[in-house]
Design a protein around this motif. Structure first.
Motif: not given
Length: 210
Positions: A24-33
């Motif tokens: 989830v952290n990587a997705l958050s860095v990308l700006g995706l939920t």
């Protein structure tokens, strides 16, 4: 497909991979939920290609040039440090020396030796002869003073044929014996007259395998 679209496709597929790993952290860095990433995972390849063509509308990829230069310099320094570490190990540096110079643990040293295909270190090292001790000390003093200590130990080991650990122990003993006048003047008394009589019982007293 344009280069921008191709790069966007790679980013989206990376997001899908991170979703499968529950990162989830990587997705958050990308700006995706997670929901958006899940939607991407349900898309067909053709749909992904099509949305990638519109990447310039929703993805802003930019390099911080100043920070890149700083990190590039740091990366080069790390690579150079690892190269020196490997060369010291090839010249028989022991765990005590590697811990003092680089903070490496005994496990780190053993692992690096295995990667380099180096044999295990023998037992207690032999004391250098007076001539070998003098040659090592002379080479240490003659080495460029702007060399970092790890490079300087390596330089002396290469030039004298001595093990890096022998050079390290001799220099430590000489500096301790000659303090507080270290470094001595060029016309100083030969170092063997000052410390060589201690080598057998002092310099290698804490030797052994590493």
């Amino acid at each position: 497909m344009s280069s921008t679209a191709d790069l966007t496709l790679h980013v989206l597929r990376f997001a899908m991979d991170r979703l499968q790993e529950a990162d989830v952290n990587a997705l958050s860095v990308l700006g995706l939920t997670p929901d958006q990433a899940s939607t991407l995972a349900d898309m067909t390849f053709d749909e992904l290609v099509e949305i990638s063509r519109l990447g310039h509308l929703f993805i802003d990829l930019q390099i911080d040039a100043d920070r890149f230069d700083q990190l590039l310099e740091r990366a080069r320094g790390e690579v150079q440090s690892r190269q020196v570490q490997d060369e010291l190990l090839r010249h028989q540096a022991d765990a005590r020396m590697m811990e003092a110079l680089f903070g490496m643990t005994t496990t780190d040293v053993a692992r690096r030796r295995r990667v380099l295909g180096l044999p295990s270190q023998p037992g207690r090292p032999r004391s250098p002869s007076p001539e070998q001790a003098q040659a090592m000390w002379d080479a240490w003093r003659a080495a460029p003073e702007d060399l970092p200590d790890p490079d300087r130990y390596l330089h002396v080991a290469r030039s004298t044929g001595a093990s890096a650990s022998a050079v390290y122990r001799l220099v430590a003993e000489c500096q301790h014996t000659l303090a507080p006048t270290y470094p001595p003047a060029k016309a100083t008394q030969p170092v063997v007259d000052l410390v060589h009589h201690q080598f057998g019982t002092h310099l290698y007293s804490a030797g052994g395998t590493s």
